[in-house]
Design a protein around this motif. Structure first.
Motif, PDB file in Angstrom:
ATOM      1  N   VAL A   1       0.832  -1.201   0.000  1.00 15.53           N
ATOM      2  CA  VAL A   1       0.000   0.000   0.000  1.00 15.53           C
ATOM      3  C   VAL A   1       0.871   1.257   0.000  1.00 15.53           C
ATOM      4  N   GLU A   2       2.014   1.209   0.643  1.00 22.13           N
ATOM      5  CA  GLU A   2       2.917   2.357   0.624  1.00 22.13           C
ATOM      6  C   GLU A   2       3.434   2.609  -0.793  1.00 22.13           C
ATOM      7  N   ALA A   3       3.859   1.541  -1.462  1.00 18.23           N
ATOM      8  CA  ALA A   3       4.347   1.695  -2.835  1.00 18.23           C
ATOM      9  C   ALA A   3       3.234   2.152  -3.771  1.00 18.23           C
ATOM     10  N   PHE A   4       2.042   1.609  -3.566  1.00 12.76           N
ATOM     11  CA  PHE A   4       0.877   1.961  -4.375  1.00 12.76           C
ATOM     12  C   PHE A   4       0.593   3.455  -4.276  1.00 12.76           C
ATOM     13  N   CYS A   5       0.582   3.979  -3.063  1.00 12.23           N
ATOM     14  CA  CYS A   5       0.276   5.394  -2.865  1.00 12.23           C
ATOM     15  C   CYS A   5       1.402   6.294  -3.358  1.00 12.23           C
ATOM     16  N   GLU A   6       2.622   5.921  -3.043  1.00 15.54           N
ATOM     17  CA  GLU A   6       3.756   6.776  -3.418  1.00 15.54           C
ATOM     18  C   GLU A   6       3.848   6.958  -4.927  1.00 15.54           C
ATOM     19  N   ALA A   7       3.506   5.930  -5.668  1.00 12.11           N
ATOM     20  CA  ALA A   7       3.591   6.000  -7.127  1.00 12.11           C
ATOM     21  C   ALA A   7       2.537   6.918  -7.733  1.00 12.11           C
ATOM     22  N   ARG A   8       1.521   7.294  -6.943  1.00 13.52           N
ATOM     23  CA  ARG A   8       0.380   8.031  -7.490  1.00 13.52           C
ATOM     24  C   ARG A   8       0.240   9.458  -6.977  1.00 13.52           C
ATOM     25  N   VAL A   9       1.095   9.873  -6.040  1.00 15.80           N
ATOM     26  CA  VAL A   9       1.077  11.266  -5.586  1.00 15.80           C
ATOM     27  C   VAL A   9       1.640  12.150  -6.699  1.00 15.80           C
ATOM     28  N   LEU A  10       0.977  13.293  -6.936  1.00 18.65           N
ATOM     29  CA  LEU A  10       1.470  14.217  -7.956  1.00 18.65           C
ATOM     30  C   LEU A  10       2.836  14.737  -7.553  1.00 18.65           C
TER      31      LEU A  10
ATOM     32  N   GLU B   1      -9.871  15.279   6.874  1.00 19.06           N
ATOM     33  CA  GLU B   1      -9.765  16.580   6.221  1.00 19.06           C
ATOM     34  C   GLU B   1      -8.366  16.825   5.657  1.00 19.06           C
ATOM     35  N   GLN B   2      -7.341  16.233   6.295  1.00 22.02           N
ATOM     36  CA  GLN B   2      -5.973  16.421   5.806  1.00 22.02           C
ATOM     37  C   GLN B   2      -5.679  15.560   4.582  1.00 22.02           C
ATOM     38  N   THR B   3      -6.496  14.538   4.386  1.00 24.17           N
ATOM     39  CA  THR B   3      -6.282  13.619   3.264  1.00 24.17           C
ATOM     40  C   THR B   3      -7.578  13.506   2.468  1.00 24.17           C
ATOM     41  N   PRO B   4      -8.074  14.602   1.949  1.00 22.63           N
ATOM     42  CA  PRO B   4      -9.357  14.537   1.235  1.00 22.63           C
ATOM     43  C   PRO B   4      -9.244  13.755  -0.061  1.00 22.63           C
ATOM     44  N   VAL B   5     -10.372  13.244  -0.497  1.00 25.85           N
ATOM     45  CA  VAL B   5     -10.418  12.420  -1.704  1.00 25.85           C
ATOM     46  C   VAL B   5      -9.853  13.193  -2.894  1.00 25.85           C
ATOM     47  N   ASP B   6      -8.881  12.578  -3.576  1.00 27.42           N
ATOM     48  CA  ASP B   6      -8.278  13.051  -4.823  1.00 27.42           C
ATOM     49  C   ASP B   6      -7.312  14.226  -4.659  1.00 27.42           C
ATOM     50  N   LEU B   7      -7.044  14.680  -3.428  1.00 28.27           N
ATOM     51  CA  LEU B   7      -6.093  15.788  -3.284  1.00 28.27           C
ATOM     52  C   LEU B   7      -4.706  15.397  -3.758  1.00 28.27           C
ATOM     53  N   ALA B   8      -4.188  14.270  -3.282  1.00 28.97           N
ATOM     54  CA  ALA B   8      -2.810  13.892  -3.610  1.00 28.97           C
ATOM     55  C   ALA B   8      -2.617  13.665  -5.105  1.00 28.97           C
ATOM     56  N   ALA B   9      -3.686  13.329  -5.813  1.00 24.39           N
ATOM     57  CA  ALA B   9      -3.592  13.154  -7.265  1.00 24.39           C
ATOM     58  C   ALA B   9      -3.573  14.488  -7.992  1.00 24.39           C
ATOM     59  N   ASN B  10      -4.065  15.542  -7.341  1.00 26.92           N
ATOM     60  CA  ASN B  10      -4.150  16.860  -7.975  1.00 26.92           C
ATOM     61  C   ASN B  10      -3.133  17.857  -7.453  1.00 26.92           C
ATOM     62  N   GLY B  11      -2.561  17.588  -6.280  1.00 29.67           N
ATOM     63  CA  GLY B  11      -1.559  18.486  -5.739  1.00 29.67           C
ATOM     64  C   GLY B  11      -1.048  17.997  -4.403  1.00 29.67           C
ATOM     65  N   ASP B  12       0.265  17.908  -4.280  1.00 31.42           N
ATOM     66  CA  ASP B  12       0.892  17.536  -3.017  1.00 31.42           C
ATOM     67  C   ASP B  12       0.941  18.774  -2.118  1.00 31.42           C
TER      68      ASP B  12
ATOM     69  N   MET C   1      -5.247   6.171  -0.106  1.00 27.65           N
ATOM     70  CA  MET C   1      -5.517   5.556  -1.409  1.00 27.65           C
ATOM     71  C   MET C   1      -6.563   6.361  -2.174  1.00 27.65           C
ATOM     72  N   ALA C   2      -7.591   6.809  -1.465  1.00 25.00           N
ATOM     73  CA  ALA C   2      -8.619   7.630  -2.113  1.00 25.00           C
ATOM     74  C   ALA C   2      -8.058   8.986  -2.504  1.00 25.00           C
ATOM     75  N   SER C   3      -7.128   9.500  -1.721  1.00 20.78           N
ATOM     76  CA  SER C   3      -6.551  10.809  -2.030  1.00 20.78           C
ATOM     77  C   SER C   3      -5.663  10.766  -3.268  1.00 20.78           C
ATOM     78  N   VAL C   4      -5.020   9.614  -3.510  1.00 24.89           N
ATOM     79  CA  VAL C   4      -4.175   9.511  -4.705  1.00 24.89           C
ATOM     80  C   VAL C   4      -4.993   9.168  -5.948  1.00 24.89           C
ATOM     81  N   GLY C   5      -6.320   9.162  -5.814  1.00 25.85           N
ATOM     82  CA  GLY C   5      -7.177   8.992  -6.990  1.00 25.85           C
ATOM     83  C   GLY C   5      -7.764   7.618  -7.166  1.00 25.85           C
ATOM     84  N   GLU C   6      -7.449   6.696  -6.257  1.00 26.62           N
ATOM     85  CA  GLU C   6      -8.005   5.359  -6.340  1.00 26.62           C
ATOM     86  C   GLU C   6      -9.116   5.225  -5.293  1.00 26.62           C
TER      87      GLU C   6
END
Length: 676
Positions: free
Chosen positions: A49-58, A284-295, A538-543
């Motif tokens: 899960v760590e690798a999954f998320c790290e690969a998807r952060v903008l 609130e710190q990890t809202p859905v799709d934030l990490a996919a749109n901006g770190d 996971m939801a924050s990185v767009g999944e």
């Protein structure tokens, strides 16, 4: 058009009979022991899960990238990131309408402050029906336009009455600033279960950006400050500790009216958080799709060229300790300030005494110093030394603002939104989109052990799905080969595969082979550390966790048919969570899953909201926009004419799914999914 699968035999519940005689079956205790044998390590899912998320952060642009070569290129790039965050994270669903809502503002009585200022009470609507209490500190001696400052608080039960926060507000007012001290949801006056931050995910389930409630509370507060005749729109500041530090960076990055920002020990880059578990933020710190749109590195750089003071604590005993949190933010942001010709507008401060999680005197004086440097330049009377005001700190009751009796909280907002959902009967494509269903279908099976339980052969597998997930599974063979059986039952349980020995025994007795599986987040495939925080990441990185789980079930079913020659694949579940996973999987895969047997299913996703469910307990049930797209009845309709059997259905299941027999009849089958 959805292609309807061919008729599948009616599922019925039968006693232990048939192919494998009851006397030949291993006992439930023997099966439980076999099911509990480990297949993967206790860190396998954690690492995945760590690798999954790290690969998807903008990723933030590297120095020398086109975005960082000219001021114009940077401004164009970062404006796009800001707009993406606003549109794709904050103003989604009903929040797009809340954005332009002209909420009511009601001033109440004033109370005596101290020398040089008064305190006025005010309440305002952040979103329709949700009121936020605040107090405004007004200087009594005024000379020209006044700087304005929004002081936000963090996870402190005292809320706006927190001592360190009052001292900051008083000191600013004594220095001639117009200051608002507003309450934060879940704290102080708003410290109720309905305002719990995990409840914003109930809004997400309804297709509305839950984080918008936080953002709009700050926006409305600043609107009020800037509407005052004495307000100076060129000197606008925001500061806060911890959760207030998060509010500060999130709001000030996205609202360009703010000219001075001081987040204190409130955030770090998503790349940092993945490896420093203390930094993993809540809903609130990890809202859905934030990490996919901006770190958070992007949000920090968005402050440029405005004045920014990044404050962190050297030995922080909570989160965001300076040694690991601050350097990556400065490394990303300094080149931007230099590019824009304002390197001296970026400040950083590390607190060593006391060095823990605090916004005490040293950190406050660092803020006063930056304020003096940029807002009071040339004013020899301005001092960064804190003004003693301990005697002026108020008790919580003194700062209490009267709120409407029917003030809506986060859960009540979600209930309002849910009333009109779902919008109608969804298509397979719409559900797949809501699930962000992965399209990876490669699966490699590695045998990790073989044996038997009595006369029943078993094989343990590590099912490797693409390059991402490892799913542990145990196969029990009721007959000589898979081709000799009726088919294979994929068994899932909310409590993990070790809890389904009786269900394994029943299926074997009925002549089915069994594959007991732990999908992501269940049983042996649990995340070892900070499990739900990684689920929302996971939801924050767009999944979507539910999409990942449903895809795993689909891919296992495909493997059973293609590699294990299963005649039929049935998915049977025990519990409301795995039942939702099975429904989502079958609704979006008409070829691999032939039938469902669901025990303990919800009748409606609205039950999650009605029962006060939170994302930390059942993260997959808060899939963004799923309720807007399809509820349990709509998902079941997509599975038809394949058979779905609801075992021991609750009254809510019977109520919500009463019309499904007519759906099957219309499709040419006399079948009632609720029949026992």
């Amino acid at each position: 058009m959805r292609v309807l699968s061919c008729f599948v035999a009616l599922l019925i519940v039968v006693p232990l009979v048939a192919t494998a005689q009851q006397s030949e079956l291993p006992s439930a205790d023997e099966l439980k022991k076999a099911l509990a044998e480990p297949i993967i390590t206790d860190t396998t899912t954690q690492q995945e899960v760590e690798a999954f998320c790290e690969a998807r952060v903008l990723k933030f642009p590297a120095e020398g990238a086109p975005e960082l070569k000219t001021p114009e290129a940077w401004q164009k790039y970062i404006a796009g990131v800001r707009e993406n965050v606003l549109q794709n994270v904050v103003y989604r669903g009903a929040a797009a309408e809340w954005r332009d809502y002209n909420g009511k503002i009601e001033w109440q009585d004033s109370i005596e402050g101290g020398e040089g200022y008064t305190i006025k009470k005010v309440r305002f609507e952040a979103v329709p029906g949700m009121w936020i209490p605040a107090v405004v500190y007004e200087p009594t001696k005024r000379s020209g336009k006044l700087p304005v400052f929004l002081n936000v608080n963090g996870h402190d039960s005292a809320g706006k009455a927190a001592r360190y926060k009052q001292i900051r507000c008083i000191n600013m007012a004594k220095r001639g600033m117009l200051v608002m001290n507003l309450e934060w949801m879940g704290m102080g006056q708003l410290r109720t279960p309905g305002f719990s931050h995990a409840k914003i995910n109930q809004l997400d389930l309804c297709g509305t950006g839950g984080v918008a409630t936080h953002f709009l509370a700050m926006k409305r507060g600043l609107d009020i400050l800037l509407s005052q005749a004495a307000a100076d729109p060129t000197r606008v500041g925001v500061a806060g500790l911890s959760g207030g530090g998060w509010q500060t960076i999130f709001f000030t990055a996205l609202d360009s009216r703010v000219t001075l920002s001081n987040p204190v020990a409130g955030y770090s880059s998503f790349f940092t958080r993945i490896h420093y578990y203390s930094d993993l933020g809540d809903s609130e710190q990890t809202p859905v799709d934030l990490a996919a749109n901006g770190d958070y590195a992007h949000l920090t750089a968005m402050l440029a060229p405005r004045v920014a003071l990044l404050t962190f604590n050297e030995k922080d005993n909570c989160c965001f300790a300076a040694p690991h949190a601050l350097p990556p933010l400065l490394a990303a942001t300094r080149p931007v300030y230099q590019l824009l010709g304002k390197p001296t507008n970026l400040h950083d401060h590390i607190n060593y005494d006391p060095g823990n999680h605090n916004f005490e005197r040293d950190n406050r004086e660092a803020l006063y110093k930056v304020i003096g440097q940029h807002w009071y330049e040339g004013d020899s009377s301005f001092s960064a030394t804190e003004i003693e005001c301990a005697a002026e700190v108020k008790k919580g009751d003194e700062l209490k603002v009267e709120l409407p009796a029917e003030n809506l909280d986060l859960q009540q907002l979600a209930l309002q939104l849910a009333k009109s959902l779902p919008r109608g009967q969804a298509t397979i494509e719409q559900v797949a989109q809501a699930l962000r269903l992965p399209t990876e279908h490669r699966i490699a099976a590695k045998t990790s052990g073989e044996g038997s339980v009595g006369e029943i052969k078993l094989v343990r597998y590590q099912l490797r799905l693409g390059d991402t997930w490892t799913v542990p599974a145990v196969e029990f063979l009721a007959t000589g080969t898979p081709a000799d059986s009726k088919g294979t039952v994929i068994l899932l349980a909310d409590e993990g595969r070790a809890a389904i020995a009786e269900q394994v025994r029943q299926s074997l007795a009925d002549g089915w082979n069994v594959l007991a599986v732990d999908p992501f987040y269940f049983g042996e495939a649990k995340v070892k550390n900070k499990n739900w925080l990684f689920a929302i990441l996971m939801a924050s990185v767009g999944e979507r966790p539910l999409g990942v789980q449903a895809a795993q079930v689909q891919q296992v079913a495909q493997w059973l048919k293609a590699q294990r020659n299963a005649k039929q694949v049935r998915v049977a579940t025990v519990g409301p969570r795995t039942s939702l996973i099975a429904l989502a999987a079958a609704a979006t895969d008409a070829k691999s899953i032939d039938s469902l047997r669901l025990q303990g299913s919800l009748g409606s996703l609205k039950e999650v909201i009605e029962n006060g469910g939170t994302v930390d307990k059942t993260p997959e049930q808060f899939c963004f926009g799923l309720l807007e797209t399809a509820d349990i009845a709509q998902l079941t309709t997509l599975v038809a004419p394949r058979h779905v059997q609801f075992v021991e259905p609750s009254d809510r299941v019977k109520q919500e799914l009463a019309g499904l027999a007519a759906v099957y009849q219309k499709l040419g089958q006399a079948f009632d999914p609720l029949a026992q």
